[in-house]
Design a protein around this motif. Structure first.
Motif: not given
Length: 130
Positions: A63-70, A118-128
């Motif tokens: 799980r990664y957080l990327i701030k201020n994006t869509i 998530s509000n102004k951020d994107v929670l990105l889940m990467i599975s592999g």
């Protein structure tokens, strides 16, 4: 003699303007691919912050957080990064035709990117696979 001096000055002017007008190579650091620590074969997305890792015997989900994006921007930009690295992309879309998720494949690796706003951020889940 005056014609020769004029020709030389004109020649130097043209060469000088052409040299000033030539393009310099772009910064090579922009072309360097950085890979994630969790998936050594997967290029990283700019500014993603590691949050957590869940593992099983065969696979893992980071799980990664990327701030201020869509979500749309993250999926499109990350898709471009993966495509430039030689990955084949399969997209899933919402009913209103916006990107919802992405599955990418290269060699014997298949990864799934599942973003969530998530509000102004994107929670990105990467599975592999590990």
């Amino acid at each position: 003699m005056k014609k020769i001096a004029t020709f030389i000055l004109l020649f130097l002017l043209v060469v000088g303007l052409t040299a000033c007008n030539s393009k310099t190579p772009s910064d090579t650091s922009q072309n360097t691919v950085t890979y994630t620590k969790e998936f050594s074969y997967l290029p990283a997305y700019n500014n993603m912050q590691y949050q957590s890792l869940t593992q099983t015997d065969q696979s893992q989900t980071a799980r990664y957080l990327i701030k201020n994006t869509i979500v749309d921007k993250v999926l499109k930009d990350y898709g471009d990064i993966l495509k430039n690295d030689g990955w084949t992309l399969s997209w899933s879309y919402t009913k209103d035709k916006k990107p919802a998720s992405l599955v990418a494949q290269k060699d014997n690796h298949t990864i799934a990117l599942l973003p969530r706003q998530s509000n102004k951020d994107v929670l990105l889940m990467i599975s592999g696979p590990k």
